[in-house]
Scaffold this active site. Structure first.
Site, PDB file in Angstrom:
ATOM      1  N   HIS A   1      38.181  29.664  45.812  1.00 35.12           N
ATOM      2  CA  HIS A   1      37.976  31.080  46.171  1.00 35.12           C
ATOM      3  C   HIS A   1      36.393  31.210  46.269  1.00 35.12           C
ATOM      4  O   HIS A   1      35.447  30.649  45.555  1.00 35.12           O
ATOM      5  CB  HIS A   1      37.948  32.107  44.883  1.00 35.12           C
ATOM      6  CG  HIS A   1      38.086  33.375  44.886  1.00 35.12           C
ATOM      7  ND1 HIS A   1      39.314  34.031  45.500  1.00 35.12           N
ATOM      8  CD2 HIS A   1      37.211  34.310  44.854  1.00 35.12           C
ATOM      9  CE1 HIS A   1      39.001  35.515  45.599  1.00 35.12           C
ATOM     10  NE2 HIS A   1      37.785  35.575  45.194  1.00 35.12           N
TER      11      HIS A   1
ATOM     12  N   LYS B   1      40.225  42.503  50.736  1.00 37.70           N
ATOM     13  CA  LYS B   1      38.993  42.393  50.485  1.00 37.70           C
ATOM     14  C   LYS B   1      38.396  41.005  51.067  1.00 37.70           C
ATOM     15  O   LYS B   1      38.843  39.987  50.446  1.00 37.70           O
ATOM     16  CB  LYS B   1      38.527  42.530  49.144  1.00 37.70           C
ATOM     17  CG  LYS B   1      36.929  41.976  48.666  1.00 37.70           C
ATOM     18  CD  LYS B   1      36.569  42.580  47.616  1.00 37.70           C
ATOM     19  CE  LYS B   1      35.667  42.016  46.595  1.00 37.70           C
ATOM     20  NZ  LYS B   1      35.331  42.821  45.547  1.00 37.70           N
TER      21      LYS B   1
ATOM     22  N   LYS C   1      35.908  37.971  51.699  1.00 39.14           N
ATOM     23  CA  LYS C   1      34.563  37.605  50.948  1.00 39.14           C
ATOM     24  C   LYS C   1      33.817  37.136  52.163  1.00 39.14           C
ATOM     25  O   LYS C   1      33.984  36.076  53.108  1.00 39.14           O
ATOM     26  CB  LYS C   1      34.728  36.400  50.023  1.00 39.14           C
ATOM     27  CG  LYS C   1      35.577  37.029  49.012  1.00 39.14           C
ATOM     28  CD  LYS C   1      35.159  38.068  47.943  1.00 39.14           C
ATOM     29  CE  LYS C   1      33.967  37.752  47.178  1.00 39.14           C
ATOM     30  NZ  LYS C   1      33.599  38.855  46.099  1.00 39.14           N
TER      31      LYS C   1
ATOM     32  N   ASP D   1      33.044  41.903  51.498  1.00 39.45           N
ATOM     33  CA  ASP D   1      32.133  41.734  50.359  1.00 39.45           C
ATOM     34  C   ASP D   1      31.229  40.936  50.771  1.00 39.45           C
ATOM     35  O   ASP D   1      31.493  39.765  50.689  1.00 39.45           O
ATOM     36  CB  ASP D   1      32.869  41.348  49.014  1.00 39.45           C
ATOM     37  CG  ASP D   1      32.045  41.698  47.961  1.00 39.45           C
ATOM     38  OD1 ASP D   1      30.639  41.747  48.002  1.00 39.45           O
ATOM     39  OD2 ASP D   1      32.397  41.316  46.528  1.00 39.45           O
TER      40      ASP D   1
ATOM     41  N   GLU E   1      30.864  45.993  50.905  1.00 39.78           N
ATOM     42  CA  GLU E   1      30.463  45.854  49.268  1.00 39.78           C
ATOM     43  C   GLU E   1      29.067  44.903  49.263  1.00 39.78           C
ATOM     44  O   GLU E   1      28.860  43.790  49.924  1.00 39.78           O
ATOM     45  CB  GLU E   1      31.483  45.109  48.598  1.00 39.78           C
ATOM     46  CG  GLU E   1      31.283  45.031  47.032  1.00 39.78           C
ATOM     47  CD  GLU E   1      32.358  44.611  46.519  1.00 39.78           C
ATOM     48  OE1 GLU E   1      33.593  44.548  46.933  1.00 39.78           O
ATOM     49  OE2 GLU E   1      32.175  44.284  45.267  1.00 39.78           O
TER      50      GLU E   1
ATOM     51  N   ASP F   1      27.869  47.254  44.111  1.00 43.50           N
ATOM     52  CA  ASP F   1      28.517  46.338  43.066  1.00 43.50           C
ATOM     53  C   ASP F   1      27.018  45.972  42.287  1.00 43.50           C
ATOM     54  O   ASP F   1      26.828  46.285  41.395  1.00 43.50           O
ATOM     55  CB  ASP F   1      29.241  45.130  43.731  1.00 43.50           C
ATOM     56  CG  ASP F   1      30.113  44.335  42.716  1.00 43.50           C
ATOM     57  OD1 ASP F   1      30.065  44.863  41.646  1.00 43.50           O
ATOM     58  OD2 ASP F   1      30.536  43.426  43.139  1.00 43.50           O
TER      59      ASP F   1
ATOM     60  N   LYS G   1      33.209  47.552  36.492  1.00 39.48           N
ATOM     61  CA  LYS G   1      33.204  46.215  35.817  1.00 39.48           C
ATOM     62  C   LYS G   1      32.971  46.146  34.452  1.00 39.48           C
ATOM     63  O   LYS G   1      31.872  46.755  34.272  1.00 39.48           O
ATOM     64  CB  LYS G   1      32.705  45.191  36.662  1.00 39.48           C
ATOM     65  CG  LYS G   1      33.390  45.033  38.078  1.00 39.48           C
ATOM     66  CD  LYS G   1      32.559  43.920  38.880  1.00 39.48           C
ATOM     67  CE  LYS G   1      33.099  43.564  40.138  1.00 39.48           C
ATOM     68  NZ  LYS G   1      32.594  42.647  40.844  1.00 39.48           N
TER      69      LYS G   1
ATOM     70  N   GLU H   1      40.998  46.086  42.285  1.00 37.75           N
ATOM     71  CA  GLU H   1      41.167  44.798  42.931  1.00 37.75           C
ATOM     72  C   GLU H   1      41.532  43.761  41.651  1.00 37.75           C
ATOM     73  O   GLU H   1      41.338  42.578  41.876  1.00 37.75           O
ATOM     74  CB  GLU H   1      40.213  44.331  43.620  1.00 37.75           C
ATOM     75  CG  GLU H   1      38.979  44.336  42.553  1.00 37.75           C
ATOM     76  CD  GLU H   1      37.378  43.929  43.113  1.00 37.75           C
ATOM     77  OE1 GLU H   1      37.364  43.546  44.486  1.00 37.75           O
ATOM     78  OE2 GLU H   1      36.592  43.398  42.355  1.00 37.75           O
TER      79      GLU H   1
END
Ligand code: MUC
Ligand code: MG
Length: 376
Positions: A24, A169, A171, A200, A226, A251, A275, A329
């Protein structure tokens, strides 16, 4: 049962490293294992509660690492709460605030564990203690972050076919912008026009790069961008927000209520990502939602790749919000090779189901935790 003696007897922290199904990637890190600190509280009535602090590739997404979280829980936050009633949530948050500034992930994990223990003691879901659930299910977004567009089209197509996710989403920021845009073109071509795509950048672009590349994101019908620029560059973010027809999602730029208010006043974006790692507690995360709302921001249920334990905590609070325009998410439980609970959170018809059992509504898988615990 046992409601009389909810004094906190012990608070313990364990570092866990759980393997992910695939690499990731983010602008400034990549992970093949998720680092968590699991916090367990034991009350005098014999009830235990669990909470989770999540990190991404060490102290990079935010300043806390698994090591610092464990140290904060063990040496400062835990001792400040010993002997206190578990149900005194506000007083306990004040005590933690006196014992340590910031350290939000650590505080969030402890409060989650206290909500779990309190809920189990009372036979109520944590959401009941947070004001009561309004929603049973929430639309759930999946993140594409391998960087290989062929693999990502395949992964997303599988999610669509299984009716698990229809919003993705992507990245950005670990490649040059031109390469990321090529990747996005391939994703749009491969997945069709109906699928909602969010990007993002994790602070990876400069304002100049935003000016250059935003029109292409508009062209590809990106629904939300984002945190395109550095969290510290609020002026630049506001200028970018004013230039583009795509809403910006705040964020990393805003953790505390004051930071949210400033970002809102300055026009840094029109959506806020909630978050635990930014708010330091579920009650505080609800306050963050209120401040964002009062500044005209819509809400997005953010994550930091939590297991079902951390996801359940977030969902308990999200479920009590009248409106969460962008859904959530919390795909973390599904990115793990093996979840940390015996009853993983269910995903159905593009939605994630809010657990409704006592406390967080999840039951820890002790064997998995033993297997993934850092041996130190
Ligand atoms: C972030 O910046 O939103 C959560 C999911 C993901 O893919 O990255 C993270 C953190
Ligand atoms: Mg983000």
């Amino acid at each position: 049962a046992h409601t009389k003696d909810t004094a906190i007897r012990s608070i313990r922290a364990t570092i866990v490293e759980a393997p992910t199904r695939r690499r990731h990637k983010l602008s400034n890190t990549e992970v093949t294992h998720q680092g968590y600190v699991l916090v367990r509280v034991l009350l005098d009535n014999g009830v235990t509660g669990i909470g989770e602090a999540s990190t991404l590739g060490g102290p990079r997404w935010a300043e806390e690492s698994v090591e610092s979280i464990k140290a904060a829980v063990t040496n400062y936050l835990g001792p400040a709460l010993l002997g206190q009633p578990a149900l005194a949530f506000e007083a306990n948050a004040l005590r933690m605030g006196k014992a340590a500034t910031r350290n939000f992930a650590a505080k969030g994990a402890i409060e989650s564990a206290l909500l779990d223990a309190a809920g189990k003691t009372l036979g109520l879901p944590a959401s009941a203690l947070l004001g009561g659930a309004i929603h049973e299910r929430i639309e759930v977004i999946w993140a594409l972050a391998s960087g290989d567009s062929g693999q990502e089209v395949e992964e997303a197509s599988e999610k669509l076919r299984r009716r698990e996710h229809r919003q993705f989403k992507i990245k950005f920021g670990f490649n040059r912008p031109q390469a990321d845009l090529k990747r996005l073109q391939a994703l749009r071509a491969g997945l069709g026009d109906e699928v909602r795509l969010i990007v993002d950048v994790n602070q990876g672009w400069t304002e100049a790069e935003c000016i250059r590349f935003m029109p292409e994101l508009e062209e590809l019908d990106v629904a939300l961008i984002e945190q395109p620029v550095s969290a510290l560059q609020l002026d630049a973010m506001a200028r970018v927000a004013a230039r583009t027809s795509i809403p910006l999602l705040v964020d990393e730029a805003a953790f505390t209520k004051e930071e949210i208010a400033r970002a809102g006043t300055m026009g840094c974006g029109s959506v806020y990502s909630l978050k635990l790692v930014k708010s330091g507690g579920l009650f505080e995360m609800k306050c963050a939602a209120a401040v964002a709302r009062a500044h005209g921001l819509e809400l997005y249920g953010g994550c930091l790749l939590e297991s079902s334990i951390g996801a359940a905590a977030h969902l308990a609070a999200f479920a009590t919000l009248p409106k969460l325009e962008w859904g959530t998410e919390h795909f973390g439980p599904r990115i793990l090779m093996e979840d940390l609970v015996v009853n993983p959170i269910r995903f159905e018809e593009f939605e994630i189901c809010v657990p409704d059992g006592p406390g967080l509504g999840v039951e820890v898988d002790e064997d998995k935790i033993r297997a993934f615990a850092r041996k130190d």
